[in-house]
Each structure stands twice: as C-alpha cells, then as structure tokens.
Design a protein around this motif. Structure first.
Motif, mmCIF file in Angstrom:
data_model
loop_
_atom_site.group_PDB
_atom_site.id
_atom_site.type_symbol
_atom_site.label_atom_id
_atom_site.label_comp_id
_atom_site.label_asym_id
_atom_site.label_seq_id
_atom_site.Cartn_x
_atom_site.Cartn_y
_atom_site.Cartn_z
ATOM 1 N N ASN A 11 2.868 7.525 -0.577
ATOM 2 C CA ASN A 11 2.212 6.432 -1.274
ATOM 3 C C ASN A 11 0.910 6.093 -0.560
ATOM 4 O O ASN A 11 0.865 6.065 0.668
ATOM 5 C CB ASN A 11 3.134 5.208 -1.269
ATOM 6 C CG ASN A 11 3.010 4.388 -2.520
ATOM 7 O OD1 ASN A 11 2.299 4.755 -3.444
ATOM 8 N ND2 ASN A 11 3.706 3.279 -2.563
ATOM 9 N N SER A 12 -0.152 5.846 -1.303
ATOM 10 C CA SER A 12 -1.396 5.458 -0.654
ATOM 11 C C SER A 12 -1.242 4.056 -0.085
ATOM 12 O O SER A 12 -0.472 3.235 -0.597
ATOM 13 C CB SER A 12 -2.549 5.494 -1.656
ATOM 14 O OG SER A 12 -2.474 4.389 -2.530
ATOM 15 N N PRO A 13 -1.969 3.719 0.981
ATOM 16 C CA PRO A 13 -1.882 2.375 1.545
ATOM 17 C C PRO A 13 -2.193 1.269 0.551
ATOM 18 O O PRO A 13 -1.545 0.222 0.557
ATOM 19 C CB PRO A 13 -2.912 2.419 2.681
ATOM 20 C CG PRO A 13 -2.920 3.845 3.115
ATOM 21 C CD PRO A 13 -2.765 4.630 1.834
ATOM 22 N N SER A 14 -3.185 1.487 -0.309
ATOM 23 C CA SER A 14 -3.518 0.435 -1.269
ATOM 24 C C SER A 14 -2.412 0.248 -2.298
ATOM 25 O O SER A 14 -2.086 -0.883 -2.674
ATOM 26 C CB SER A 14 -4.857 0.727 -1.951
ATOM 27 O OG SER A 14 -4.837 1.979 -2.604
ATOM 28 N N ASP A 15 -1.801 1.343 -2.758
ATOM 29 C CA ASP A 15 -0.671 1.226 -3.687
ATOM 30 C C ASP A 15 0.505 0.513 -3.032
ATOM 31 O O ASP A 15 1.146 -0.356 -3.636
ATOM 32 C CB ASP A 15 -0.234 2.608 -4.171
ATOM 33 C CG ASP A 15 -1.206 3.224 -5.165
ATOM 34 O OD1 ASP A 15 -2.024 2.465 -5.732
ATOM 35 O OD2 ASP A 15 -1.155 4.453 -5.373
ATOM 36 N N ALA A 16 0.792 0.895 -1.793
ATOM 37 C CA ALA A 16 1.891 0.251 -1.067
ATOM 38 C C ALA A 16 1.616 -1.239 -0.876
ATOM 39 O O ALA A 16 2.525 -2.072 -0.982
ATOM 40 C CB ALA A 16 2.097 0.936 0.284
ATOM 41 N N SER A 17 0.368 -1.589 -0.609
ATOM 42 C CA SER A 17 0.001 -2.992 -0.399
ATOM 43 C C SER A 17 0.126 -3.793 -1.690
ATOM 44 O O SER A 17 0.547 -4.957 -1.667
ATOM 45 C CB SER A 17 -1.423 -3.080 0.137
ATOM 46 O OG SER A 17 -1.520 -2.441 1.390
ATOM 47 N N ASN A 18 -0.234 -3.181 -2.809
ATOM 48 C CA ASN A 18 -0.056 -3.870 -4.099
ATOM 49 C C ASN A 18 1.417 -4.155 -4.372
ATOM 50 O O ASN A 18 1.757 -5.182 -4.969
ATOM 51 C CB ASN A 18 -0.649 -3.023 -5.221
ATOM 52 C CG ASN A 18 -2.156 -3.163 -5.321
ATOM 53 O OD1 ASN A 18 -2.692 -4.268 -5.201
ATOM 54 N ND2 ASN A 18 -2.854 -2.064 -5.545
ATOM 55 N N GLU A 19 2.291 -3.265 -3.913
ATOM 56 C CA GLU A 19 3.731 -3.477 -4.091
ATOM 57 C C GLU A 19 4.243 -4.602 -3.197
ATOM 58 O O GLU A 19 5.246 -5.244 -3.514
ATOM 59 C CB GLU A 19 4.486 -2.178 -3.797
ATOM 60 C CG GLU A 19 4.226 -1.085 -4.820
ATOM 61 C CD GLU A 19 4.873 0.234 -4.437
ATOM 62 O OE1 GLU A 19 5.584 0.270 -3.404
ATOM 63 O OE2 GLU A 19 4.656 1.228 -5.159
ATOM 64 N N ILE A 20 3.586 -4.850 -2.070
ATOM 65 C CA ILE A 20 3.972 -5.917 -1.152
ATOM 66 C C ILE A 20 3.487 -7.282 -1.637
ATOM 67 O O ILE A 20 4.049 -8.319 -1.290
ATOM 68 C CB ILE A 20 3.376 -5.641 0.253
ATOM 69 C CG1 ILE A 20 3.980 -4.388 0.879
ATOM 70 C CG2 ILE A 20 3.553 -6.834 1.191
ATOM 71 C CD1 ILE A 20 5.414 -4.537 1.306
ATOM 72 N N HIS A 21 2.446 -7.275 -2.445
ATOM 73 C CA HIS A 21 1.732 -8.499 -2.820
ATOM 74 C C HIS A 21 2.669 -9.621 -3.276
ATOM 75 O O HIS A 21 2.607 -10.742 -2.756
ATOM 76 C CB HIS A 21 0.708 -8.182 -3.921
ATOM 77 C CG HIS A 21 -0.213 -9.313 -4.249
ATOM 78 N ND1 HIS A 21 -1.367 -9.569 -3.550
ATOM 79 C CD2 HIS A 21 -0.132 -10.278 -5.210
ATOM 80 C CE1 HIS A 21 -1.975 -10.631 -4.068
ATOM 81 N NE2 HIS A 21 -1.246 -11.068 -5.069
ATOM 82 N N ALA A 22 3.549 -9.330 -4.217
ATOM 83 C CA ALA A 22 4.443 -10.362 -4.762
ATOM 84 C C ALA A 22 5.397 -10.889 -3.697
ATOM 85 O O ALA A 22 5.682 -12.100 -3.641
ATOM 86 C CB ALA A 22 5.225 -9.799 -5.952
ATOM 87 N N ILE A 75 -6.065 -6.224 0.442
ATOM 88 C CA ILE A 75 -5.039 -6.601 -0.544
ATOM 89 C C ILE A 75 -3.975 -7.486 0.093
ATOM 90 O O ILE A 75 -3.587 -8.526 -0.453
ATOM 91 C CB ILE A 75 -4.396 -5.344 -1.154
ATOM 92 C CG1 ILE A 75 -5.421 -4.580 -2.005
ATOM 93 C CG2 ILE A 75 -3.170 -5.701 -1.993
ATOM 94 C CD1 ILE A 75 -4.983 -3.162 -2.369
ATOM 95 N N LEU A 76 -3.501 -7.077 1.256
ATOM 96 C CA LEU A 76 -2.452 -7.839 1.946
ATOM 97 C C LEU A 76 -2.947 -9.220 2.352
ATOM 98 O O LEU A 76 -2.234 -10.220 2.209
ATOM 99 C CB LEU A 76 -1.978 -7.069 3.179
ATOM 100 C CG LEU A 76 -1.256 -5.742 2.918
ATOM 101 C CD1 LEU A 76 -1.047 -4.988 4.216
ATOM 102 C CD2 LEU A 76 0.077 -5.973 2.213
ATOM 103 N N SER A 77 -4.170 -9.291 2.855
ATOM 104 C CA SER A 77 -4.715 -10.564 3.320
ATOM 105 C C SER A 77 -5.028 -11.502 2.169
ATOM 106 O O SER A 77 -5.024 -12.725 2.345
ATOM 107 C CB SER A 77 -5.973 -10.321 4.155
ATOM 108 O OG SER A 77 -5.671 -9.525 5.279
#
Length: 392
Positions: A11-22, A75-77
């Motif tokens: 998984n790309s870091p940005s995709d993984a981060s979008n999954e963490i967002h919620a 994204i995470l921040s």
C-alpha cells in the motif's frame, strides 16, 4: 493479527494514511486526554505499516519516492497532528537504522508491531567498557516514549583521551536501547501536540554492545536509493509536511463552519464577510504553492539518489529553504485563519483551536528553525554551509 511485512509495503503511504484518517478523527479527544495516541489508533497505525516507512523494503519499509511519505505526514496531520508527528518521529528512528550492520538491523526492526522513538539531543553519557558502552542520561522531549519498543538515543562517548564535555572534539554516537532499560518521567504537560506523549526518559547504567552504537559516519548496511537520501533536510521536509497538514485542517474547518452557520434572514453570515472570503482564497492558493515547492525540491533529491549522484549544496538548500518557508508560512496562515474566524476559534469543539496550538508546537523543533534558511542562503551565495546536519 498484524499484516506480514510484504502486505504492509504493498500500500502506498498516502493510501494507508487515508485509511487511518477516520480512526484518527474518531479518537482525537481520547488522544488529547491521554496525552499519547489512543490505543486503537496505535494498533491501526501498526497494521498500516506507517511506523516503518523509513526501513528497507524487506523489513516493511517504503523504499520509494519520499514525496509519498510527505503526503502521508500531511494527510495524517490534517486529521490529528499528533499522529503525523508520531509517524514522522518513527521514520527518523528507522532511518537511523541504516547505520547498523545487517544482522543488528534485522534484530532491532524484526517485529512489525514495534514502535520506535528517538532523541538526537546528546543528553546522555556513554562510557567505553569491554565489548561496548555503559549508557546513562536523561533525554527530554522523547515523542511516543510510552508506546515505543526501541529507543535511539544520542550520547557523548567518554573514555581515556576523549573530551568529557560537549564541544570541539566531542565523540557523539546514537545508541539503540530496548524499552526494558527505559524509565519514562511524566513531564509532558503542554497545550500543542499534547497527544504525542513527549515525556522525558531516563537510562541508568545500561550496557549497549558495540554493534548497537553508530554515528553518521558509520557505513550504511543496505545500499538503495532511499538509504542514500539525506537525513537532515528530509527530516525538515517532513516537519514542514506536518505543518501543511495542520494548515489544511484549519482551512477545511473554517470552510465547514461557514457552510454550517448559515442563518436565513440574518446578515452577514460568516461566509458573507469580505475578510473570510479573502482568507479562504489565500489559504487555498498558498497551501497549493507551498506543497508544490516542497514536493518538487524533494523530487530532485530523489532523482539524484536513484542515480547515486552526490547532492550539490544548492539542491540541499532547495529542500531546506522550501521546508522552512512552508512551515513558517503555514503557521502564519493558521494564525490568520484563527483571527478571521473570530470567537468560534476559541472553542475546542472546532479544529481551528487545536490547529492553532499544534502548529506553534511543531515549529519549535530545531530542524525547522530560521537558521536553516541562513544555511541555504550561504549555499546560494557560494559559501559553504556550516550546519552540522546540512549534508547528512
């Protein structure tokens, strides 16, 4: 059940981060109240592999274009500053692992559930003994210390013929120390970045074998483009990406408030005010410009790393200056948003209030201070930059 190392890195870091967002949004209050990342959020981050981005691919790392890593921090921040900060902090602790020999690297980073912390401040002392060092000290501002399994802590090395104080000729090394040797001292009573759990840690006369002591001149065990990336300016770029994420959070919250607080027959609403309209437009174009400049400078460094080229001082300066400028302007824009929003900025239910606290804390870090802009300017003017981390 944790994902395998192979699954983590697909998984790309940005995709993984979008999954963490919620998850990060859901546990924002818990993270704030605990003064460390909420347990469910930590588990989600472990499963995502985001704590391991700075490692070689065979250990679950990213090992590809670092712009993706910057996108992840932003994204995470944007969802919760403490999350972006904690992932960024882990990346540095993993990056330091490049200086371990391959066997030691595998031992320290073998468990995909592990979290890592670090302090590059030389606040400890390591006495040379047979087979290694006895380490003692107290380090301040060690983010994520309560949830971490390994610590990379910098010390002054002492022994026969070596200086016993910091200064010219001092011998400094990084020491890899397991959590069993760490005592956490509850000192993190703050406003901004409260959820990072950046307490003090103490080590009392712990033996560290020779293989677990490295410095910036140690050989790099695994040679790949990612391990050739300069640590200093990339760490500064990461800090800037965190600031951009917080800036975006404040901007998005202002827009949300404008749409939610529309009162028919009452004029002017927040969104009808000239100042608000101007700040929103300025925020959007400023964020885009800062992000583009930062990503472009880092992309140049990445292309050079792939070609095994030596970075020019000007190329490094581009990253340093883009980082400092992005973070500094982001802080200014969050302050402008906070002021323009008026009294709604005072309420903790709105993310603008948290963003205002967090971004000022982010810019207290030494890696993003104004003197790095001076170092970049020296490079542009044909003067050799003297900053210790400028080229590392």
């Amino acid at each position: 059940m944790h994902k395998s190392l192979l699954e983590i890195r697909t998984n790309s870091p940005s995709d993984a981060s979008n999954e963490i967002h919620a998850t990060a949004i859901l546990h924002r209050d818990e993270t704030e109240n605990l003064r460390r990342l909420a347990p469910k959020l930590v588990e989600h981050l472990k499963e995502s592999g985001l704590f391991r981005m700075g490692l070689p691919k065979f250990l679950g790392g990213w090992e590809d274009n670092p712009v993706e890593v910057l996108k992840a921090y932003e994204i995470l921040s944007c969802s919760e500053a403490a999350v972006g900060w904690s992932v960024w902090n882990n990346h540095l602790a993993c990056t330091f692992g490049r200086y371990l020999d391959e066997e030691s690297m595998k031992e320290v980073y073998k468990d995909p559930s592990h979290v890592y912390a670090n302090s590059a401040r030389p606040e400890g002392v390591a006495e040379i003994v047979d087979g290694g060092y006895n380490v003692s000290g107290r380090w301040t501002l060690v983010s994520g210390c309560e949830i971490s399994d390994w610590f990379v802590l910098r010390c002054l090395v002492t022994g026969e013929g070596l200086p016993s104080t910091l200064g010219p000729g001092a011998n400094l090394k990084l020491f890899f120390i397991p959590k069993e040797a760490i005592e956490v001292v509850d000192t993190w009573h703050v406003g901004g970045l409260k959820g990072t759990g950046s307490h003090d840690v103490v080590v009392d006369n712990h033996f560290v074998k020779e293989a677990y002591a490295v410095d910036f001149d140690s050989p790099v065990a695994i040679d790949n483009p990612y391990s050739r990336l300069p640590i200093g300016c990339l760490n500064s770029a990461g800090n800037a990406a965190i600031a951009l994420g917080i800036f975006k959070a404040a901007m998005d919250d202002l827009v949300r408030i404008c749409f939610e607080r529309v009162t028919p027959g009452k004029n002017p609403d927040l969104r009808d005010r000239d100042r608000i309209q101007s700040v929103v437009a300025k925020s959007k174009t400023t964020l885009s410009a800062l992000r583009g400049q930062l990503h472009n400078a880092v992309s140049v460094i990445w292309e050079e790393a792939k070609k095994e080229n030596t970075y020019t001082d000007e190329q490094l300066a581009d990253v340093w200056s883009a980082s400092v400028q992005a973070a500094t302007i982001a802080r200014s824009m969050v302050t402008e948003i906070y002021a323009a929003a008026g009294t709604v900025s005072l309420y903790t239910e709105n993310r603008i209030e948290r963003a205002h606290r967090d971004i000022h804390a982010v810019l207290q870090h030494g890696i993003i201070q104004p003197h790095w802009m001076n170092q970049a300017g020296m490079a542009y003017l044909g003067i050799k930059p003297k900053g210790a981390m400028f080229r590392i």
